[in-house]
Each structure stands twice: as structure tokens, then as C-alpha cells.
Design a protein around this motif. Structure first.
Motif, short mmCIF file in Angstrom:
data_model
loop_
_atom_site.label_atom_id
_atom_site.label_comp_id
_atom_site.label_asym_id
_atom_site.label_seq_id
_atom_site.Cartn_x
_atom_site.Cartn_y
_atom_site.Cartn_z
N GLN A 178 7.08 17.47 -48.66
CA GLN A 178 8.05 17.60 -49.75
C GLN A 178 7.62 18.69 -50.73
N ASP A 179 6.32 18.70 -51.00
CA ASP A 179 5.80 19.75 -51.89
C ASP A 179 5.98 21.13 -51.27
N LEU A 180 5.74 21.20 -49.96
CA LEU A 180 5.92 22.49 -49.28
C LEU A 180 7.38 22.96 -49.37
N ASN A 240 13.79 33.22 -45.47
CA ASN A 240 12.63 33.21 -46.36
C ASN A 240 11.94 31.86 -46.38
N LEU A 241 12.76 30.81 -46.32
CA LEU A 241 12.19 29.46 -46.32
C LEU A 241 11.41 29.22 -45.03
N HIS A 242 11.97 29.68 -43.94
CA HIS A 242 11.32 29.55 -42.64
C HIS A 242 9.96 30.25 -42.66
N GLU A 270 4.06 30.09 -42.98
CA GLU A 270 2.83 30.54 -43.62
C GLU A 270 1.98 29.35 -44.09
N GLU A 271 2.64 28.23 -44.31
CA GLU A 271 1.90 27.02 -44.72
C GLU A 271 1.47 26.21 -43.50
N GLY A 272 1.74 26.74 -42.33
CA GLY A 272 1.29 26.07 -41.12
C GLY A 272 2.26 25.07 -40.54
N VAL A 273 3.49 25.09 -41.01
CA VAL A 273 4.49 24.13 -40.49
C VAL A 273 5.11 24.69 -39.23
N GLN A 274 5.09 23.90 -38.18
CA GLN A 274 5.76 24.29 -36.93
C GLN A 274 7.04 23.48 -36.83
N LEU A 275 8.14 24.17 -36.82
CA LEU A 275 9.42 23.45 -36.77
C LEU A 275 9.77 23.11 -35.32
#
Lengths: 138, 194
Positions: B130-132, B182-184, B189-194
């Protein structure tokens, strides 16, 4: 330079939106007592009642003013100068004396003579005449 | 701090309830408030952050209450409500100035994180994501953020968003595309793999 990879496919969009909704930032919840206070404060405030349009008077007023102006213009256009004052046209015609009629005729004749006389300095066939009128005289 | 998502009432308030509120029905307005307040609050939070959230929410519902009698088409209540919400958020943003807002928002986030949101692994991960998302939203331009929040989080159709923001539908589409892009990138960059 690092380029971000963003395939704009429906599947990728769906994944992103699903992630956003699953982890939607909610913010801190409002405290119950604060909620009550909020509702109390809000509903005690006066409501803005819809005002009737104040422009309803513009149309009849415009008609009246327009009518007045038209009437005034009609009146003024039917007045002609008699001596050093203005008089209604009908009255002026009735009261015009023989001397005034003769003076009016003499004025008209002298005015038209000037128009009919040929000006020796003006050659109407001069091709530059229109040019000068267009570019210098305007 | 536990983040609680209050589900909205399944029944959408009908025109009769809104008309009653227009005539000053306070009880009716309470129903209206309970139906919409979580959506309004979340939208404000996503647009403006945590700072002054209670005041902004109050401002929205105060404007709604006061201006309700002037709403002619009650069927457009939801669109009208989101327009007010967006206007309040916009006013707040202009008052604070972007730089100051970002600083305070980061401070508020840091305090919130230090305040002990952690209550177990799963919840911690959820708070982390959520913070990300919130940080990713904050990195978008105001225009992109508004469209992404209303479209992807509030699930409003593009046509309605165009009405709320008073922009053409084509502009909504382009802002949505850029915002998602940009959100993607931010999430990757924060390491989230969708």
C-alpha cells in the motif's frame, strides 16, 4: 539510460489495475467520535437555496429601452431646422415662408452646380487614380 | 495502526434520498455520508496524502450539504460528489504548494510507519505494498494521478472522469496511459513483479 518496459497490452493493464486495487492505499480510518462531530458540524451549516434567476427583468427592460430609443429616433428624424431651432417637419412645412423656400432652392442649386461642374485638375481616366485612392488616400 | 477498509453499503442511495437531503433532511444526509465517505476519504488520501485528511473530508461533505439544493440532476450525484472531492483536493494542493506538501507527506508517512503498523507478516506486506502504491501515486503528476485514482481505483468510466475534470475523453485516455506507465515503472523499481 534505463528505459522502463511497459507493454500497453490489456493483460498488463489488468495486472496493474488488479495490483492497485488489491493494495489500494486507504489512509487512516476516521475515528467514530470524529465522524459524529463531522456530521453534526456539517448538517448544522445552512444550505444554499437555489436562487431564482435575477435576469428575468433584462428582456422586458431591454424591450422598453429599445422601444424608447426607437420612438425617440423616429421623433428626432422628423424634426428639421427652422432658423436657429428645430421644429417638427409637418409644422415646419406649414410655416415655411416664401423667402425661406427661395433660400432653400438657391442653396440646392448652388450645391448641385459644384457636383456637375468638371474639375480640370481631375482626370477621371487617370489609371493611378484608383491606385492612389486605394493606397494613399484611405 | 490497523487499516480498515469499510465496505460501502451495497445499495446506492436513490434519487428520493438525495431529494430529501436537498430539503434539509439531516438523517437522510447521514445515510448518504455513510454510503460515500470511505470512497471520498480514500480518494482524498490518494490525491493529497494523510495530512489534513479529516479536515478535507469535512470540507467535502460541508460543500455537498450546503450545495445540494442547487443540484438539479440528482442522477448525477456521484459525478458531482467526485467533482467536489477533486476540487477540494485541488484547492488543498494549491494552498500548500507541491514542495511543502511532499515534505510533510513524507514526514507523515515516516511517522505512520514508525507508529507501529506491523501486526504480522501478511499485514505487514499488505501495508508495504500500500505504501508503494501510495508513493507511486505521489510520483505521478497531479493530472495523471487524478485520472489514475478515479479510473483504476474508483472504477469510474472515462466519460464520467472527463465530466468531473472537465477535460476531453482523449485527454483522460492519454493521461491514464502515461500515469499507468509511470506507476508501472515506479513499482518495478521497487522490486514489484506484476
Amino acid at each position: 539510460m534505463k528505459h522502463s518496459h511497459f507493454p500497453d497490452s490489456p493483460q498488463e493493464n489488468e495486472k496493474l489495475v488488479a495490483f492497485l486495487r488489491r493494495h489500494e492505499p486507504q489512509g487512516p480510518p476516521i475515528a467514530t467520535d470524529h465522524q459524529d462531530q463531522l456530521l453534526h458540524r456539517v448538517t448544522r451549516a445552512p444550505q444554499f437555496q437555489p436562487q431564482r434567476s435575477r435576469k428575468w427583468w433584462i428582456i422586458p427592460t431591454a424591450i422598453l429601452i429599445g422601444g424608447g430609443l426607437w420612438w425617440g429616433w423616429q421623433r428626432s428624424s422628423s424634426w428639421i431646422p427652422v432658423g436657429d431651432r428645430l421644429a417638427p417637419q409637418t409644422v415646419a412645412i406649414q410655416t415655411m415662408t416664401a423667402e425661406e423656400t427661395a433660400a432653400l432652392e438657391a442653396f440646392l442649386v448652388s450645391s448641385w452646380q459644384g457636383v456637375l461642374e468638371t474639375d480640370s485638375t481631375t482626370d477621371l481616366d487617370d489609371p493611378l487614380l484608383d491606385f492612389e485612392r486605394l493606397y494613399y488616400l484611405d | 495502526m490497523t487499516i480498515v477498509s469499510v465496505p460501502d453499503s451495497p445499495l446506492t442511495p436513490g434519487p428520493e434520498l438525495i431529494k430529501a437531503c436537498q430539503k434539509g433532511d439531516r438523517q437522510g444526509f447521514q445515510q448518504l455520508y455513510h454510503h460515500y465517505h470511505q470512497r471520498v476519504r480514500s480518494t482524498l488520501y490518494q490525491l493529497c496524502g494523510e495530512l489534513a485528511l479529516d479536515d478535507l473530508e469535512q470540507e467535502v461533505f460541508l460543500r455537498v450539504w450546503q450545495s445540494l439544493p442547487q443540484l438539479r440532476k440528482v442522477n448525477y450525484f456521484s459525478t458531482w460528489l467526485y467533482r467536489i472531492t477533486w476540487n477540494v483536493a485541488m484547492d488543498h494542493r494549491q494552498r500548500l504548494g507541491k514542495h511543502r506538501q511532499d515534505q510533510q507527506s513524507l514526514m507523515a508517512q515516516a511517522q505512520g510507519t514508525q507508529g507501529g503498523r506491523s501486526n504480522g507478516g501478511g499485514e505487514l506486506l499488505q501495508i508495504h505494498y500500500q505504501d508503494l502504491v501510495q508513493r507511486g501515486l505521489e510520483q505521478l503528476t497531479w493530472e495523471q494521478r487524478s485520472v489514475v485514482v478515479l479510473h483504476d481505483l474508483r472504477d469510474l468510466p472515462q466519460k464520467e472522469i472527463a465530466q468531473i475534470l472537465q477535460i476531453p475523453v482523449g485527454t483522460v485516455k492519454s493521461r491514464l496511459f502515461q500515469g499507468r506507465k509511470n506507476l508501472h515503472r515506479s513499482l518495478r523499481e521497487e522490486g514489484v513483479q506484476l
